[in-house]
Design a protein around this motif. Sequence first.
Motif, PDB file in Angstrom:
ATOM      1  N   ASP A  42     -30.151  76.135  -8.046  1.00 54.23           N
ATOM      2  CA  ASP A  42     -30.718  75.287  -9.094  1.00 54.23           C
ATOM      3  C   ASP A  42     -31.523  76.062 -10.133  1.00 54.23           C
ATOM      4  OD1 ASP A  42     -29.667  72.993  -7.911  1.00 54.23           O
ATOM      5  OD2 ASP A  42     -31.371  72.836  -6.539  1.00 54.23           O
ATOM      6  N   LEU A  43     -31.488  77.387 -10.078  1.00 57.14           N
ATOM      7  CA  LEU A  43     -32.311  78.184 -10.981  1.00 57.14           C
ATOM      8  C   LEU A  43     -31.701  78.242 -12.372  1.00 57.14           C
ATOM      9  CD1 LEU A  43     -34.686  79.997 -11.603  1.00 57.14           C
ATOM     10  CD2 LEU A  43     -33.426  81.926 -10.678  1.00 57.14           C
ATOM     11  N   LYS A  44     -32.235  77.426 -13.255  1.00 59.42           N
ATOM     12  CA  LYS A  44     -31.832  77.479 -14.663  1.00 59.42           C
ATOM     13  C   LYS A  44     -33.038  77.694 -15.556  1.00 59.42           C
ATOM     14  CE  LYS A  44     -27.755  74.485 -14.172  1.00 59.42           C
ATOM     15  NZ  LYS A  44     -27.881  74.222 -12.729  1.00 59.42           N
ATOM     16  N   GLU A  45     -34.193  77.244 -15.098  1.00 57.87           N
ATOM     17  CA  GLU A  45     -35.412  77.413 -15.876  1.00 57.87           C
ATOM     18  C   GLU A  45     -36.621  77.302 -14.959  1.00 57.87           C
ATOM     19  OE1 GLU A  45     -35.846  72.908 -17.564  1.00 57.87           O
ATOM     20  OE2 GLU A  45     -34.557  74.290 -18.675  1.00 57.87           O
ATOM     21  N   TYR A  46     -37.798  77.592 -15.529  1.00 62.71           N
ATOM     22  CA  TYR A  46     -39.018  77.655 -14.728  1.00 62.71           C
ATOM     23  C   TYR A  46     -39.303  76.362 -13.979  1.00 62.71           C
ATOM     24  CZ  TYR A  46     -43.928  77.739 -13.474  1.00 62.71           C
ATOM     25  OH  TYR A  46     -45.109  77.640 -12.775  1.00 62.71           O
ATOM     26  N   LYS A  47     -39.110  75.214 -14.613  1.00 65.81           N
ATOM     27  CA  LYS A  47     -39.479  73.951 -13.951  1.00 65.81           C
ATOM     28  C   LYS A  47     -38.672  73.725 -12.679  1.00 65.81           C
ATOM     29  CE  LYS A  47     -36.503  70.820 -16.675  1.00 65.81           C
ATOM     30  NZ  LYS A  47     -36.504  69.648 -17.598  1.00 65.81           N
ATOM     31  N   ILE A 113     -29.491  94.485 -21.330  1.00 65.67           N
ATOM     32  CA  ILE A 113     -28.722  95.726 -21.224  1.00 65.67           C
ATOM     33  C   ILE A 113     -28.786  96.348 -19.824  1.00 65.67           C
ATOM     34  CG2 ILE A 113     -28.968  96.221 -23.682  1.00 65.67           C
ATOM     35  CD1 ILE A 113     -31.134  98.243 -23.009  1.00 65.67           C
ATOM     36  N   MET A 114     -29.575  95.733 -18.932  1.00 67.39           N
ATOM     37  CA  MET A 114     -29.656  96.244 -17.562  1.00 67.39           C
ATOM     38  C   MET A 114     -28.422  95.826 -16.765  1.00 67.39           C
ATOM     39  SD  MET A 114     -33.709  95.564 -16.770  1.00 67.39           S
ATOM     40  CE  MET A 114     -33.559  95.897 -15.018  1.00 67.39           C
ATOM     41  N   PRO A 115     -27.986  96.636 -15.813  1.00 69.10           N
ATOM     42  CA  PRO A 115     -26.791  96.300 -15.014  1.00 69.10           C
ATOM     43  C   PRO A 115     -27.042  95.100 -14.101  1.00 69.10           C
ATOM     44  CG  PRO A 115     -27.855  98.290 -14.181  1.00 69.10           C
ATOM     45  CD  PRO A 115     -28.529  97.975 -15.475  1.00 69.10           C
ATOM     46  N   LYS A 116     -25.981  94.358 -13.807  1.00 65.22           N
ATOM     47  CA  LYS A 116     -26.078  93.135 -13.005  1.00 65.22           C
ATOM     48  C   LYS A 116     -26.623  93.407 -11.606  1.00 65.22           C
ATOM     49  CE  LYS A 116     -22.287  90.697 -15.335  1.00 65.22           C
ATOM     50  NZ  LYS A 116     -20.951  90.069 -15.159  1.00 65.22           N
ATOM     51  N   ARG A 117     -26.339  94.588 -11.054  1.00 64.93           N
ATOM     52  CA  ARG A 117     -26.732  94.872  -9.673  1.00 64.93           C
ATOM     53  C   ARG A 117     -28.257  94.847  -9.492  1.00 64.93           C
ATOM     54  NH1 ARG A 117     -25.188  99.808 -11.798  1.00 64.93           N
ATOM     55  NH2 ARG A 117     -26.808 101.449 -11.743  1.00 64.93           N
ATOM     56  N   MET A 122     -32.525  91.332  -6.395  1.00 63.91           N
ATOM     57  CA  MET A 122     -33.642  90.390  -6.336  1.00 63.91           C
ATOM     58  C   MET A 122     -33.217  89.066  -5.735  1.00 63.91           C
ATOM     59  SD  MET A 122     -35.713  90.963  -9.903  1.00 63.91           S
ATOM     60  CE  MET A 122     -34.323  91.236 -11.001  1.00 63.91           C
ATOM     61  N   GLY A 123     -31.915  88.775  -5.811  1.00 68.27           N
ATOM     62  CA  GLY A 123     -31.416  87.525  -5.247  1.00 68.27           C
ATOM     63  C   GLY A 123     -30.976  86.507  -6.280  1.00 68.27           C
ATOM     64  N   CYS A 124     -30.730  86.956  -7.520  1.00 72.37           N
ATOM     65  CA  CYS A 124     -30.279  86.035  -8.564  1.00 72.37           C
ATOM     66  C   CYS A 124     -29.287  86.751  -9.473  1.00 72.37           C
ATOM     67  CB  CYS A 124     -31.455  85.512  -9.381  1.00 72.37           C
ATOM     68  SG  CYS A 124     -32.270  86.775 -10.389  1.00 72.37           S
ATOM     69  N   SER A 125     -28.653  85.995 -10.359  1.00 76.82           N
ATOM     70  CA  SER A 125     -27.741  86.603 -11.320  1.00 76.82           C
ATOM     71  C   SER A 125     -28.515  87.019 -12.569  1.00 76.82           C
ATOM     72  CB  SER A 125     -26.638  85.607 -11.709  1.00 76.82           C
ATOM     73  OG  SER A 125     -27.179  84.558 -12.503  1.00 76.82           O
ATOM     74  N   LYS A 127     -27.763  86.249 -15.619  1.00 71.66           N
ATOM     75  CA  LYS A 127     -27.864  85.077 -16.488  1.00 71.66           C
ATOM     76  C   LYS A 127     -29.016  84.175 -16.070  1.00 71.66           C
ATOM     77  CE  LYS A 127     -25.168  81.136 -18.229  1.00 71.66           C
ATOM     78  NZ  LYS A 127     -23.849  80.444 -18.168  1.00 71.66           N
ATOM     79  N   GLU A 128     -29.157  83.965 -14.765  1.00 74.76           N
ATOM     80  CA  GLU A 128     -30.237  83.118 -14.248  1.00 74.76           C
ATOM     81  C   GLU A 128     -31.599  83.731 -14.564  1.00 74.76           C
ATOM     82  OE1 GLU A 128     -28.312  81.026 -10.296  1.00 74.76           O
ATOM     83  OE2 GLU A 128     -29.040  83.086 -10.177  1.00 74.76           O
ATOM     84  N   PHE A 129     -31.710  85.041 -14.372  1.00 75.66           N
ATOM     85  CA  PHE A 129     -32.985  85.722 -14.591  1.00 75.66           C
ATOM     86  C   PHE A 129     -33.411  85.623 -16.049  1.00 75.66           C
ATOM     87  CE2 PHE A 129     -35.857  89.266 -15.234  1.00 75.66           C
ATOM     88  CZ  PHE A 129     -36.615  89.272 -14.070  1.00 75.66           C
ATOM     89  N   ILE A 130     -32.500  85.897 -16.956  1.00 77.82           N
ATOM     90  CA  ILE A 130     -32.820  85.835 -18.395  1.00 77.82           C
ATOM     91  C   ILE A 130     -33.138  84.401 -18.799  1.00 77.82           C
ATOM     92  CG2 ILE A 130     -31.868  86.156 -20.711  1.00 77.82           C
ATOM     93  CD1 ILE A 130     -30.305  88.562 -19.556  1.00 77.82           C
ATOM     94  N   GLY A 131     -32.412  83.422 -18.227  1.00 74.08           N
ATOM     95  CA  GLY A 131     -32.703  82.021 -18.501  1.00 74.08           C
ATOM     96  C   GLY A 131     -34.099  81.643 -18.044  1.00 74.08           C
ATOM     97  N   LEU A 132     -34.516  82.166 -16.886  1.00 79.95           N
ATOM     98  CA  LEU A 132     -35.858  81.908 -16.373  1.00 79.95           C
ATOM     99  C   LEU A 132     -36.912  82.462 -17.321  1.00 79.95           C
ATOM    100  CD1 LEU A 132     -37.850  81.032 -14.143  1.00 79.95           C
ATOM    101  CD2 LEU A 132     -37.413  83.239 -13.024  1.00 79.95           C
TER     102      LEU A 132
END
Length: 209
Positions: A42-47, A113-117, A122-125, A127-132
């Motif tokens: 469910d990680l799309k944003e902080y809330k 620009i950081m690699p996906k790995r 950390m346990g997320c993608s 896209k999810e991290f940047i969205g957060l």
Amino acid sequence: MKNILIHGLGQNNQSWNNTNEYLKEKGIDTICPNLFEITKNDLKEYKMMYSAFSAFCINQKEKLNLCGLSLGGILALDFVKEYPEKVNSIILIGTPYKIPKIIFKIQSIIFHIMPKRIFEKMGCSKKEFIGLINSMSNLNIAKDLEIIKCKSLIVCGSKDNVNIKSAKNLNDNIENSELKIINNSSHEVNIDNPKELSNIIYDFWKDKQ
């Protein structure tokens, strides 16, 4: 009493390993959730992360001592504001008083620009991290600080130049709060100086178990 250590952005629950070991030696047991795991899909944003963290805390049957670094500190603040009766004490480490929007924008560019790995560890993608990150830019952390009545400790690394002023502002605006500066540490105090951090946490928690 349950003691919960909450990691920051760019970390996971293992970032507390060394601090946690020192606390165990002193007889303090802790819970260290991985925020990305408890948020699940469910990680799309902080809330959404806050909602998952809130549910995790409510499911603990005892009152809580919360200790959060950066993002973890923001989550702890939001939880104690909403559920003051559930919280015995809070420790805020390297926690911003206001969101540094310029720094967040720069970080967002770097994260692109950081690699996906890196994010997968950390346990997320990615896209999810940047969205957060993007969803946190308009958080009002300073709102309602006056309603916090539990014992509070504000901690900052001596080299964490971005958050030293924030630490002082939080200390000024949270009733019953203390301020501690940890030497030889930048923002990630739990990584840079886990032994000294464990000593400070122990001194604060030892009579709150």
